[in-house]
Design a protein around this motif. Structure first.
Motif, short mmCIF file in Angstrom:
data_model
loop_
_atom_site.label_atom_id
_atom_site.label_comp_id
_atom_site.label_asym_id
_atom_site.label_seq_id
_atom_site.Cartn_x
_atom_site.Cartn_y
_atom_site.Cartn_z
N PHE A 178 35.86 41.73 -10.79
CA PHE A 178 37.10 42.11 -10.90
C PHE A 178 37.72 41.54 -9.66
N ALA A 179 37.13 41.50 -8.62
CA ALA A 179 37.85 41.09 -7.24
C ALA A 179 37.95 39.60 -7.29
N ALA A 180 36.95 38.77 -7.87
CA ALA A 180 36.91 37.59 -8.08
C ALA A 180 37.99 36.85 -8.89
N VAL A 181 38.43 37.86 -10.06
CA VAL A 181 39.66 37.28 -10.92
C VAL A 181 40.80 37.44 -10.30
N THR A 182 40.78 38.73 -9.77
CA THR A 182 42.22 39.09 -9.26
C THR A 182 42.81 37.87 -8.02
N TYR A 183 41.56 37.61 -7.36
CA TYR A 183 41.81 36.71 -6.10
C TYR A 183 42.10 35.42 -6.72
N ALA A 184 41.27 34.83 -7.70
CA ALA A 184 41.45 33.70 -8.29
C ALA A 184 43.16 33.40 -8.51
N PHE A 185 43.68 34.49 -9.02
CA PHE A 185 45.19 34.31 -9.63
C PHE A 185 46.23 34.11 -8.59
N THR A 186 45.61 34.49 -7.22
CA THR A 186 46.47 34.32 -6.13
C THR A 186 46.35 33.13 -5.38
N ILE A 187 45.64 32.06 -6.09
CA ILE A 187 45.63 30.63 -5.18
C ILE A 187 46.39 29.66 -6.04
N PRO A 188 47.43 29.40 -5.80
CA PRO A 188 48.04 28.33 -6.54
C PRO A 188 47.76 26.70 -6.45
N GLU A 189 46.95 26.50 -5.37
CA GLU A 189 46.75 24.93 -5.11
C GLU A 189 45.73 24.55 -6.05
N ARG B 21 44.60 21.76 -9.54
CA ARG B 21 44.82 21.46 -10.88
C ARG B 21 44.94 22.83 -11.81
N VAL B 22 46.20 22.89 -12.42
CA VAL B 22 46.31 23.99 -13.27
C VAL B 22 45.48 24.04 -14.54
N LEU B 23 44.73 25.05 -14.74
CA LEU B 23 43.62 25.22 -15.86
C LEU B 23 44.27 26.24 -17.03
N TYR C 131 51.71 33.50 -13.95
CA TYR C 131 50.40 33.26 -13.22
C TYR C 131 49.61 32.24 -13.37
N VAL C 132 49.09 31.57 -12.49
CA VAL C 132 48.27 30.20 -12.85
C VAL C 132 46.91 30.29 -12.50
N LEU C 133 46.00 29.79 -13.09
CA LEU C 133 44.70 29.59 -12.74
C LEU C 133 44.32 28.18 -12.62
N THR C 134 44.17 27.84 -11.23
CA THR C 134 43.70 26.47 -11.07
C THR C 134 42.30 26.10 -10.87
N SER C 135 41.78 25.01 -10.70
CA SER C 135 40.61 24.45 -10.63
C SER C 135 40.03 24.95 -9.01
N MET D 148 36.99 28.99 -5.78
CA MET D 148 37.02 30.28 -4.67
C MET D 148 36.52 31.32 -5.36
N GLY D 149 36.89 31.84 -6.42
CA GLY D 149 36.52 32.89 -7.35
C GLY D 149 34.87 33.01 -7.40
N ALA D 150 34.68 31.78 -7.92
CA ALA D 150 33.02 31.64 -8.00
C ALA D 150 32.42 31.77 -6.54
N PHE D 151 32.90 31.36 -5.64
CA PHE D 151 32.30 31.46 -4.36
C PHE D 151 32.34 32.76 -3.88
N LEU D 152 33.44 33.58 -4.25
CA LEU D 152 33.24 34.94 -3.93
C LEU D 152 32.17 35.82 -4.59
N LEU D 153 32.21 35.50 -6.09
CA LEU D 153 30.89 36.15 -6.83
C LEU D 153 29.51 35.76 -6.02
N LEU D 154 29.54 34.61 -5.73
CA LEU D 154 28.06 34.08 -5.08
C LEU D 154 27.99 35.03 -3.77
N ARG D 155 29.08 34.78 -2.80
CA ARG D 155 28.71 35.30 -1.64
C ARG D 155 28.39 36.91 -1.81
N SER D 156 29.01 37.63 -2.58
CA SER D 156 28.86 39.10 -2.82
C SER D 156 27.42 39.36 -3.49
N GLY D 157 27.08 38.19 -4.34
CA GLY D 157 25.71 38.65 -4.90
C GLY D 157 24.70 38.32 -3.75
#
Lengths: 254, 243
Positions: free
Chosen positions: A80-91, A93-95, A101-105, A110-119
């Motif tokens: 949940f934290a990763a998804v909400t965090y991902a939507f706050t980063i506008p930099e 390519r838009v996917l 709300y935009v989700l970029t590459s 960054m969201g994946a990194f957050l997941l990996l770090r917490s894991g």
């Protein structure tokens, strides 16, 4: 709750189990702090930390499946934290775009990194509690000057977590015994009453435990903890661990 | 009011003791009781008679009106903690008594709070766990013990205090027959003063010379256990025997 749900392998017999608990505690917390304080880690950092987790898990004879299953507990929260965090980063390519709300590459990365770090952080903690029985962990915390009251709260949490869980299970069982399906609209209210009853029972038990403590002379003061000197192997482990972690942190951009 | 006369061999003297629950319900009314040093007393009574409350009052854990004397000294809020060193209480539910993460830590809790040196604490822990036959489980967390083991562990926490007065609340309830018998045999050899709250008449008979029947917060009758247990009509009246 199964009684060894959290620390099934804590009384193992590997070299890591026999290391000083203070060393394990300090090195683990250091690793977790490094992971938490590196928002954009490179592949070497992530790979290195994952390799350390893998090495510790094999060396301490903690099955990888067990480690991954336990670390998955935090997935709903970190996801949940990763998804909400991902939507706050506008930099980047838009996917995907949903309204404003935009989700970029870059955000996905960054969201994946957050997941990996917490894991990874959770894996380190799981290895710690599976190589160090909880009572010894508390003694280690105490010898590291953590306040006695905080230690006591942790001790109670560990002791009564199982008890409350069992109590909740018994209440649930009693409810199921007289529940024959249907009337589902009433179930949320019933669940609320069960939770209230559980809180009341917990409160009453806490009063009885306080009396039991007073009966055995507890006056709110701390009690002494024996502090033994570190052995050579403990010093060596902490030096290797710290050096490795600092090296990875220095290479965190690569 | 003059203090009641105290005999040198009186372990606990209770005079005109009353106690209310926080909701205003009366728990105990005008209780008078005297227990000699080294004697054993059974507090019998139906459920809700006030037996557990009386035990808590005797160790100064509940606010009371009236007087409680422990080993000749009047119990007050100021000296309650000090006088509790002479007593050890075993609760009815072992999950209330065992609160530390490992069994040996729980048994050591009381001796450590007595201010004993480390080696003496260790010695008492080992002795108490040996007495209840749980030394091999000393490192186990209490939630890994069976119910019977928890009961014995709770007793070990009290034994480690090496107190003169041992108070037990329903010590054999929910235990299988063999475990209950072992526990009774062990308790019968306790050298100090023993106070047992129970509604199991067999236990009272096996363990205690003296007996007091408590009902609705009052002592109905007290005397030799044998005499009281012989009075079937009385026991039936207070629901300790089926009619």
């Amino acid at each position: 709750m199964h009684h060894s749900y959290l620390d099934k392998f804590a009384r193992g017999n590997s070299l890591i189990h026999h290391l000083d608990d203070r060393v394990k505690l300090v090195v683990t917390f250091f690793a977790v702090i490094l992971i938490a304080s590196t928002p954009q880690p490179g592949k070497i950092f992530i790979g290195g930390m994952a390799a350390i987790v893998l090495f510790l898990s094999l060396f301490a004879r903690i099955p990888l499946g067990y480690l991954l299953a336990r670390s998955a507990i935090i997935l709903p929260f970190s996801g949940f934290a990763a998804v909400t965090y991902a939507f706050t980063i506008p930099e980047g390519r838009v996917l995907l775009q949903i309204g404003s709300y935009v989700l970029t590459s870059h955000a996905v990365e960054m969201g994946a990194f957050l997941l990996l770090r917490s894991g990874l952080a959770v894996c380190f903690m799981i290895i710690l509690i599976n190589t160090c029985p909880f009572d010894r962990l508390l003694s280690a915390l105490r010898s590291l000057k953590v306040p006695a009251l905080f230690i006591l709260l942790l001790a109670f949490f560990y002791r009564f977590l199982y008890l409350l869980w069992d109590e909740a299970e018994r209440m649930q069982r009693a409810r199921n015994l007289r529940y024959f399906g249907g009337r589902w609209k009433q179930q949320p209210a019933l669940l609320g009453r069960l939770v209230t009853a559980l809180f009341i029972r917990s409160y009453e038990r806490s009063e009885r435990v306080a009396l039991a403590m007073q009966a055995r002379g507890w006056d709110g003061e701390s009690w002494p903890i024996k502090v033994s000197p570190l052995a050579h192997k403990d010093i060596l482990y902490s030096l290797i661990g710290m050096t490795l972690l600092i090296s990875l942190w220095m290479l965190r951009r690569f | 009011m003059d203090a009641p006369p105290l005999l040198n061999d009186t372990a606990i003297l209770v005079s005109n003791l009353s106690c209310d629950y926080p909701d205003g319900t009366t728990a105990l009314r005008d209780v008078d009781l005297s227990i000699r040093r080294g004697a054993s007393l059974a507090l019998i009574g139906p459920n809700g008679a006030g037996k557990s409350s009386l035990l808590l009052c005797l160790v100064g854990l509940l606010p009371v009106r009236g007087d409680v004397y422990i080993a000749g000294e009047k119990l007050t809020p100021a000296n309650a903690a000090r006088l509790r060193r002479k007593t050890a209480l075993v609760f009815q539910d072992p999950d209330d008594q065992l609160f530390m993460p490992a069994l040996e830590e729980d048994v050591a809790f009381g001796p450590i709070n007595l201010g004993l040196p480390d080696d003496e604490v260790q010695c008492r822990v080992e002795r108490a766990l040996t007495q209840v036959n749980l030394l091999d489980k000393r490192h186990k967390p209490p939630h890994h013990l069976s119910y019977g083991e928890k009961r014995r562990a709770a007793l070990a926490t009290a034994l480690a205090m090496q107190a003169d007065i041992l108070l037990l609340d329903e010590p054999t309830s929910n235990l299988d027959a063999a475990t209950a018998q072992e526990l009774t045999a062990y308790l019968s050899e306790f050298p100090g003063t023993l106070i047992v709250a129970t509604h199991e008449l067999r236990l009272a008979k096996d363990l205690c010379q003296q007996c007091a029947l408590l009902a609705e917060g009052k002592i109905v009758v007290s005397g030799a256990t044998e005499d009281i247990l012989r009075n079937e009509a009385l026991l039936q009246q207070y629901r300790l025997l089926p009619r």
